[in-house]
Design an enzyme around this catalytic site. Structure first.
Site, PDB file in Angstrom:
ATOM      1  N   ASP A  60     -39.640  26.243  -8.355  1.00 10.60           N
ATOM      2  CA  ASP A  60     -38.193  26.318  -8.163  1.00 10.60           C
ATOM      3  C   ASP A  60     -37.494  26.725  -9.456  1.00 10.60           C
ATOM      4  O   ASP A  60     -38.080  26.675 -10.538  1.00 10.60           O
ATOM      5  CB  ASP A  60     -37.646  24.949  -7.734  1.00 10.60           C
ATOM      6  CG  ASP A  60     -37.961  24.667  -6.276  1.00 10.60           C
ATOM      7  OD1 ASP A  60     -38.271  25.612  -5.552  1.00 10.60           O
ATOM      8  OD2 ASP A  60     -37.908  23.483  -5.890  1.00 10.60           O
ATOM      9  N   LYS A  82     -33.366  31.139  -5.833  1.00  8.23           N
ATOM     10  CA  LYS A  82     -32.476  32.291  -5.639  1.00  8.23           C
ATOM     11  C   LYS A  82     -32.925  33.416  -6.550  1.00  8.23           C
ATOM     12  O   LYS A  82     -33.232  33.191  -7.713  1.00  8.23           O
ATOM     13  CB  LYS A  82     -31.051  31.900  -6.059  1.00  8.23           C
ATOM     14  CG  LYS A  82     -30.232  31.289  -4.985  1.00  8.23           C
ATOM     15  CD  LYS A  82     -28.758  31.348  -5.387  1.00  8.23           C
ATOM     16  CE  LYS A  82     -27.875  30.830  -4.299  1.00  8.23           C
ATOM     17  NZ  LYS A  82     -27.725  29.424  -4.190  1.00  8.23           N
ATOM     18  N   MET A 197     -26.106  17.007  -9.145  1.00  6.20           N
ATOM     19  CA  MET A 197     -25.405  18.103  -8.446  1.00  6.20           C
ATOM     20  C   MET A 197     -23.930  17.780  -8.213  1.00  6.20           C
ATOM     21  O   MET A 197     -23.397  18.031  -7.133  1.00  6.20           O
ATOM     22  CB  MET A 197     -26.084  18.381  -7.086  1.00  6.20           C
ATOM     23  CG  MET A 197     -27.491  18.885  -7.243  1.00  6.20           C
ATOM     24  SD  MET A 197     -28.303  19.168  -5.684  1.00  6.20           S
ATOM     25  CE  MET A 197     -28.996  17.565  -5.332  1.00  6.20           C
TER      26      MET A 197
HETATM   27  N1  SAH Z   1     -35.767  16.818  -8.260  1.00 11.72           N
HETATM   28  C1  SAH Z   1     -34.869  16.917  -9.380  1.00 11.72           C
HETATM   29  C2  SAH Z   1     -33.434  17.035  -8.930  1.00 11.72           C
HETATM   30  C3  SAH Z   1     -33.140  18.325  -8.212  1.00 11.72           C
HETATM   31  S1  SAH Z   1     -31.463  18.407  -7.734  1.00 11.72           S
HETATM   32  C4  SAH Z   1     -35.063  15.715 -10.284  1.00 11.72           C
HETATM   33  O1  SAH Z   1     -35.740  14.763  -9.887  1.00 11.72           O
HETATM   34  O2  SAH Z   1     -34.567  15.734 -11.400  1.00 11.72           O
HETATM   35  C5  SAH Z   1     -30.798  19.404  -9.024  1.00 11.72           C
HETATM   36  C6  SAH Z   1     -29.917  18.566  -9.936  1.00 11.72           C
HETATM   37  O3  SAH Z   1     -30.728  17.794 -10.809  1.00 11.72           O
HETATM   38  C7  SAH Z   1     -29.041  19.380 -10.842  1.00 11.72           C
HETATM   39  O4  SAH Z   1     -27.865  19.809 -10.190  1.00 11.72           O
HETATM   40  C8  SAH Z   1     -28.733  18.378 -11.920  1.00 11.72           C
HETATM   41  O5  SAH Z   1     -27.762  17.447 -11.480  1.00 11.72           O
HETATM   42  C9  SAH Z   1     -30.058  17.643 -12.045  1.00 11.72           C
HETATM   43  N2  SAH Z   1     -30.924  18.202 -13.106  1.00 11.72           N
HETATM   44  C10 SAH Z   1     -32.152  18.713 -12.962  1.00 11.72           C
HETATM   45  N3  SAH Z   1     -32.673  19.069 -14.162  1.00 11.72           N
HETATM   46  C11 SAH Z   1     -31.737  18.752 -15.079  1.00 11.72           C
HETATM   47  C12 SAH Z   1     -31.668  18.856 -16.501  1.00 11.72           C
HETATM   48  N4  SAH Z   1     -32.669  19.357 -17.234  1.00 11.72           N
HETATM   49  N5  SAH Z   1     -30.549  18.422 -17.117  1.00 11.72           N
HETATM   50  C13 SAH Z   1     -29.519  17.898 -16.422  1.00 11.72           C
HETATM   51  N6  SAH Z   1     -29.528  17.779 -15.078  1.00 11.72           N
HETATM   52  C14 SAH Z   1     -30.616  18.189 -14.419  1.00 11.72           C
END
Ligand code: SAH
Length: 283
Positions: A60, A82, A197
């Site tokens: 992803d 995307k 998000m």
């Molecule tokens: N499965 C992922 C979350 C996916 S949803 C997890 O467990 O972290 C996507 C959201 O995760 C983003 O919109 C943001 O809010 C957060 N996110 C993912 N990676 C991030 C990062 N390196 N820094 C800050 N927020 C992050």
């Protein structure tokens, strides 16, 4: 990148020699693996083991490019996000692709940012694999709402501050603020809220939390690109965060609650960046 691949295989050898009894990555199996929030150092040994053995990596947008470089040079890297403005493949398309590849006898690594089952649709993909009879394994990763806080020097829980945490998404599958959530209950429920998000609908979310009884002066941190070299932390208050965080780059995690105050004292990453010698002296 041969040098990186050499590193992966050296680490792979170390993993084997340590006799950790890691499972073989069998042909025809799918591993749903969390890549963590960014820093490759936060990968699990199982994730590294999977990268060292996968025939194909279906990944992803949030998977850090440095992590993808740890795949075998022969592995196919297949982007499932995307692409150039075109919409991302639908979830059923991705699940069908995983099933098709497994049935061809590939070792399929489904690599997701953070943890695959925290706002990552890992459960949906696992259900599709289970109903197709494809053997799979789930390898947890460090989720951004936990790893990101640690890298910002904000403890997720702290004695006397909070004994509960709520993780929530500010974005429903239809792109709106989650309507199914009981916002007044969320506002009252836990002293610390960690929002994924949530940037797009932040003003709306803040309004709901304030009307649910949260205080406008409550501290809030927005942690952008957590655990990557571009990490940035903006500290504000619930009343002002929507304005203060305008322009902060995504992805970002938002944490609301008294634990945010610890950032000033515990910003270890900021301290190391200001004085890189600290790292050498302390080791
Ligand atoms: N499965 C992922 C979350 C996916 S949803 C997890 O467990 O972290 C996507 C959201 O995760 C983003 O919109 C943001 O809010 C957060 N996110 C993912 N990676 C991030 C990062 N390196 N820094 C800050 N927020 C992050």
């Amino acid at each position: 990148m041969p040098a990186l691949w050499l590193f992966t295989s050296l680490v792979g050898d170390m993993i084997d020699s340590a006799r950790l009894n890691l499972p073989d990555f069998e042909p025809g199996h799918v591993w749903l693996v969390g890549a963590g929030p960014g820093d490759p150092g936060l990968l699990s040994l199982l994730a590294l083991h999977a990268l060292g053995n996968a025939d194909i990596v279906v990944y992803d947008a949030l998977v850090d490019p440095r992590i993808l470089r740890l795949a075998l040079p022969s592995a196919v890297l297949d982007f499932a996000g995307k692409r150039g403005g075109r919409p991302s493949p639908s979830q059923p398309d991705i699940s069908a692709r995983l099933i098709g590849l497994a049935r061809k006898g590939k070792r399929v690594l489904r690599l997701k940012g953070g943890d695959p089952c925290v706002f990552g649709r890992g459960g949906e993909e696992a259900l599709a694999l289970a109903s197709a009879g494809v053997p799979f394994r789930i390898v947890p990763g460090i989720t951004a709402g936990i790893g990101g806080l640690a890298y910002a020097g904000i403890p997720l829980t702290h004695r006397n501050t909070n004994s509960a945490v709520t993780l929530l998404t500010g974005h429903d599958s239809d792109g709106t603020v989650p309507g199914g959530l009981d916002w007044p209950a969320i506002a009252r429920g836990a002293p610390v809220l960690v929002l994924y998000m949530a940037t797009r609908h932040l003003p709306n979310i803040v309004e709901r939390l304030l009307s649910g009884g949260r205080r406008p002066e409550e501290p809030v941190a927005v942690i952008s690109k957590a655990t990557t070299p571009a990490q940035r932390v903006v500290v504000s208050t619930l009343g002002e965060v929507a304005t203060a965080s305008a322009g902060v780059e995504s992805p970002s995690i938002i944490v609301i609650g008294e634990v945010v105050r610890f950032h000033t004292a515990l910003d270890w990453l900021g301290a190391l960046e200001k004085n890189p010698m600290l790292e050498l002296k302390s080791s």
